[in-house]
Design a protein around this motif. Structure first.
Motif, PDB file in Angstrom:
ATOM      1  N   PRO A 249       0.851  -1.153   0.061  1.00  0.00           N
ATOM      2  CA  PRO A 249       0.058  -0.097   0.081  1.00  0.00           C
ATOM      3  C   PRO A 249       0.749   1.402   0.129  1.00  0.00           C
ATOM      4  N   VAL A 250       0.130   2.260   0.196  1.00  0.00           N
ATOM      5  CA  VAL A 250       0.848   3.810   0.375  1.00  0.00           C
ATOM      6  C   VAL A 250       2.379   3.732   0.797  1.00  0.00           C
ATOM      7  N   PRO A 251       2.280   3.456   2.228  1.00  0.00           N
ATOM      8  CA  PRO A 251       3.579   3.435   3.006  1.00  0.00           C
ATOM      9  C   PRO A 251       4.789   2.755   2.036  1.00  0.00           C
ATOM     10  N   ASN A 252       4.649   1.545   1.463  1.00  0.00           N
ATOM     11  CA  ASN A 252       5.467   0.679   0.659  1.00  0.00           C
ATOM     12  C   ASN A 252       5.786   1.507  -0.887  1.00  0.00           C
ATOM     13  N   LEU A 253       4.740   2.117  -1.345  1.00  0.00           N
ATOM     14  CA  LEU A 253       4.941   2.869  -2.436  1.00  0.00           C
ATOM     15  C   LEU A 253       5.858   3.965  -2.279  1.00  0.00           C
ATOM     16  N   LEU A 254       5.754   4.788  -0.984  1.00  0.00           N
ATOM     17  CA  LEU A 254       6.623   5.811  -1.070  1.00  0.00           C
ATOM     18  C   LEU A 254       7.861   5.381  -0.751  1.00  0.00           C
ATOM     19  N   LYS A 255       8.107   4.122   0.213  1.00  0.00           N
ATOM     20  CA  LYS A 255       9.614   3.804   0.248  1.00  0.00           C
ATOM     21  C   LYS A 255      10.173   3.433  -0.821  1.00  0.00           C
ATOM     22  N   ARG A 256       9.272   2.872  -1.688  1.00  0.00           N
ATOM     23  CA  ARG A 256       9.827   2.308  -3.002  1.00  0.00           C
ATOM     24  C   ARG A 256      10.477   3.599  -3.829  1.00  0.00           C
ATOM     25  N   TYR A 257       9.635   4.524  -3.725  1.00  0.00           N
ATOM     26  CA  TYR A 257      10.082   5.963  -4.421  1.00  0.00           C
ATOM     27  C   TYR A 257      11.470   6.400  -3.971  1.00  0.00           C
ATOM     28  N   ASP A 258      11.530   6.296  -2.657  1.00  0.00           N
ATOM     29  CA  ASP A 258      12.682   6.839  -2.025  1.00  0.00           C
ATOM     30  C   ASP A 258      13.745   5.880  -2.284  1.00  0.00           C
ATOM     31  N   ASP A 259      13.609   4.772  -2.471  1.00  0.00           N
ATOM     32  CA  ASP A 259      14.739   3.776  -2.793  1.00  0.00           C
ATOM     33  C   ASP A 259      15.345   3.931  -4.095  1.00  0.00           C
ATOM     34  N   LEU A 260      14.295   4.442  -5.064  1.00  0.00           N
ATOM     35  CA  LEU A 260      14.602   4.446  -6.436  1.00  0.00           C
ATOM     36  C   LEU A 260      15.137   5.842  -6.967  1.00  0.00           C
ATOM     37  N   PHE A 261      14.785   7.081  -6.311  1.00  0.00           N
ATOM     38  CA  PHE A 261      14.904   8.221  -6.894  1.00  0.00           C
ATOM     39  C   PHE A 261      15.460   9.242  -5.847  1.00  0.00           C
ATOM     40  N   GLU A 262      16.425  10.011  -6.107  1.00  0.00           N
ATOM     41  CA  GLU A 262      16.787  11.031  -5.135  1.00  0.00           C
ATOM     42  C   GLU A 262      16.042  12.147  -5.356  1.00  0.00           C
ATOM     43  N   ALA A 263      15.644  12.783  -6.416  1.00  0.00           N
ATOM     44  CA  ALA A 263      14.568  14.008  -6.763  1.00  0.00           C
ATOM     45  C   ALA A 263      13.598  13.854  -5.792  1.00  0.00           C
ATOM     46  N   PRO A 264      13.052  14.982  -5.011  1.00  0.00           N
ATOM     47  CA  PRO A 264      11.761  15.142  -4.198  1.00  0.00           C
ATOM     48  C   PRO A 264      10.755  14.636  -4.792  1.00  0.00           C
ATOM     49  N   LEU A 265       9.659  14.138  -4.113  1.00  0.00           N
ATOM     50  CA  LEU A 265       8.560  13.497  -4.616  1.00  0.00           C
ATOM     51  C   LEU A 265       7.661  14.818  -4.562  1.00  0.00           C
ATOM     52  N   TYR A 266       7.293  15.205  -5.869  1.00  0.00           N
ATOM     53  CA  TYR A 266       6.585  16.566  -6.289  1.00  0.00           C
ATOM     54  C   TYR A 266       5.095  16.441  -6.128  1.00  0.00           C
ATOM     55  N   GLY A 267       4.737  14.868  -6.429  1.00  0.00           N
ATOM     56  CA  GLY A 267       3.144  14.614  -6.444  1.00  0.00           C
ATOM     57  C   GLY A 267       2.771  13.374  -6.521  1.00  0.00           C
ATOM     58  N   ILE A 268       1.621  13.258  -6.160  1.00  0.00           N
ATOM     59  CA  ILE A 268       1.124  11.764  -6.058  1.00  0.00           C
ATOM     60  C   ILE A 268      -0.304  11.770  -6.512  1.00  0.00           C
ATOM     61  N   ILE A 269      -0.933  11.028  -7.556  1.00  0.00           N
ATOM     62  CA  ILE A 269      -2.336  11.261  -8.347  1.00  0.00           C
ATOM     63  C   ILE A 269      -2.624   9.890  -8.361  1.00  0.00           C
ATOM     64  N   GLY A 270      -4.035   9.521  -8.039  1.00  0.00           N
ATOM     65  CA  GLY A 270      -4.547   8.279  -8.367  1.00  0.00           C
ATOM     66  C   GLY A 270      -5.229   7.534  -7.011  1.00  0.00           C
ATOM     67  N   GLY A 271      -5.458   6.181  -7.235  1.00  0.00           N
ATOM     68  CA  GLY A 271      -5.835   5.531  -6.265  1.00  0.00           C
ATOM     69  C   GLY A 271      -5.185   5.268  -5.204  1.00  0.00           C
ATOM     70  N   LEU A 272      -5.519   5.468  -3.800  1.00  0.00           N
ATOM     71  CA  LEU A 272      -4.726   5.192  -2.762  1.00  0.00           C
ATOM     72  C   LEU A 272      -5.419   4.321  -1.887  1.00  0.00           C
ATOM     73  N   HIS A 273      -6.433   3.740  -2.204  1.00  0.00           N
ATOM     74  CA  HIS A 273      -7.216   2.696  -1.476  1.00  0.00           C
ATOM     75  C   HIS A 273      -7.446   3.075  -0.137  1.00  0.00           C
ATOM     76  N   PHE A 274      -8.584   4.095   0.071  1.00  0.00           N
ATOM     77  CA  PHE A 274      -8.926   4.419   1.529  1.00  0.00           C
ATOM     78  C   PHE A 274     -10.283   4.456   1.336  1.00  0.00           C
ATOM     79  N   PRO A 275     -11.025   3.182   1.322  1.00  0.00           N
ATOM     80  CA  PRO A 275     -12.605   3.027   1.156  1.00  0.00           C
ATOM     81  C   PRO A 275     -13.217   3.178   2.756  1.00  0.00           C
ATOM     82  N   VAL A 276     -12.996   4.099   3.316  1.00  0.00           N
ATOM     83  CA  VAL A 276     -13.487   4.328   4.713  1.00  0.00           C
ATOM     84  C   VAL A 276     -14.245   5.301   4.931  1.00  0.00           C
ATOM     85  N   PRO A 277     -15.178   5.306   5.629  1.00  0.00           N
ATOM     86  CA  PRO A 277     -16.014   4.315   6.245  1.00  0.00           C
ATOM     87  C   PRO A 277     -16.410   3.264   5.458  1.00  0.00           C
TER      88      PRO A 277
END
Ligand SMILES: [Fe+2]
Length: 362
Positions: A249-277
């Motif tokens: 999920p999102v935490p793993n995706l963010l970690k993967r971005y950090d592992d792959l790229f030095e450039a800052p994360l400028y944006g994130i667009i799309g399905g984050l899967h938060f079907p709550v409530p």
């Protein structure tokens, strides 16, 4: 005559009792077998679920991806939702499924193909593409994020490890159109590039500013799924993650971005899967998105506290652009994200482009 009747009645009583007892024994046997079957299959299901969750944690922890230091960059990035749960215009169709047109300086990418939930011909995606003037011939890359029905054109295609824009798998008219898939998926007449591992996306490696995060596996109550996301490096700004369902999920995706790229994360667009409530799809009493496709097993659906934790994690990145897809997140979560991220927040609606970089009003 009286004796004969009495004899017949006297003889029939024990026979009925015998048959009744026999029937009861059979019923008890059948019910016992069914109960044993239920317990065995339930136990097996819980066992495989647990194994799957452990496998996902182990695989993610063990995998040390090689950084992608230079995938190039693009000056402009335009994300046009072709299908989504919400629309900016009444003449465009919506559904619980996504398809985005991602345009950079050098590439036009068709990102997922919706669900065709109405089963119509032409499909909702084909109709919206026609209305928006998007021609299949203009597509350089088809990027399929993961093999779930709301991203591959429906259950039939999901079950066959393929995808379709509509009722039939039409050939892509442009021979240069490349296909990038997360695992063993195919399409007639195309040779898929499998992004099991992170990779730059060409043609011309190091020039397009495009990459796949590589697939990240997760055990859901409905089964194992592998999803990868698209990263677009925008010149002078940083990386933009385009994510389909957020199963990573999102935490793993963010970690993967950090592992792959030095450039800052400028944006994130799309399905984050938060079907709550609650999610957008129900099967009787079952909330499909929340109970079957998120969380840590059938009995531990995603909680509001966990959504808050993940939103707080995103806040730490201080994204300049963020949009949460309404196809797998609730209106309540979207309102919360809008409040948290203020002017950085973008609604994702069919027909309304999100523009980043050159020519964008930032
Ligand atoms: Fe989805």
């Amino acid at each position: 005559m009286e004796t004969a009747v009495a004899t017949a009645a006297g003889a029939s009583a024990p026979a009925c009792e015998f048959h009744g007892d026999n029937l009861k024994r059979r019923l008890v046997t059948i019910l016992s077998l069914l109960l044993i079957l239920l317990l065995v299959s339930g136990g097996w299901y819980l066992h495989t679920q647990q194994q799957g969750r452990e496998r996902a944690v182990r695989l993610f922890a063990q995998f040390k991806p090689a950084p992608l230091p230079d995938i190039g960059s693009t000056r402009s990035l335009r994300i046009l939702p072709l299908l989504e749960y919400r629309s900016a215009r009444p003449d465009l169709l919506t559904e619980v499924g996504i398809s985005y047109l991602v345009e950079t300086d050098s590439q036009r990418i068709l990102y997922d193909v919706g669900q065709n939930s109405r089963g119509i011909r032409p499909s909702a995606l084909e109709r919206n593409m026609a209305t928006l003037g998007v021609e299949l011939e203009s597509i350089d890359t088809v990027f399929i994020s993961h093999n779930h029905l709301d991203h591959v054109g429906g259950l039939n295609w999901q079950n066959n490890n393929t995808f379709s824009l509509g009722a039939e798998q039409k050939p892509f008219p442009n021979p240069r159109t490349q296909l990038i898939v997360p695992g063993s998926m195919s399409y007639p007449g195309m040779t898929p590039i499998t992004a099991e591992q992170p990779m730059a996306i060409g043609p011309g490696i190091g020039s397009t500013g495009l990459a796949s995060t590589g697939s990240i596996g997760r055990q859901l109550a409905i089964g194992w799924i592998e999803e990868h996301s698209l990263v677009v490096m925008v010149e002078g700004l940083g990386g933009v993650i385009i994510v389909a369902c957020g199963h990573q999920p999102v935490p793993n995706l963010l970690k993967r971005y950090d592992d792959l790229f030095e450039a800052p994360l400028y944006g994130i667009i799309g399905g984050l899967h938060f079907p709550v409530p609650e999610g957008r799809i129900r099967l009787g009493p079952v909330d499909v998105q929340r109970q079957l496709a998120s969380g840590e097993g059938l009995l531990s659906p995603l909680s509001a506290a966990e959504v808050d934790r993940q939103l707080a994690m995103l806040q730490q990145y201080q994204p300049r652009v963020i949009g949460v897809s309404p196809h797998d997140s609730s209106d309540e979560v979207i309102a919360r994200a809008e409040q948290l991220f203020g002017s950085a927040y973008r609604h994702i609606r069919v027909g309304e482009a999100i523009v980043i970089g050159e020519s964008a009003a930032q």
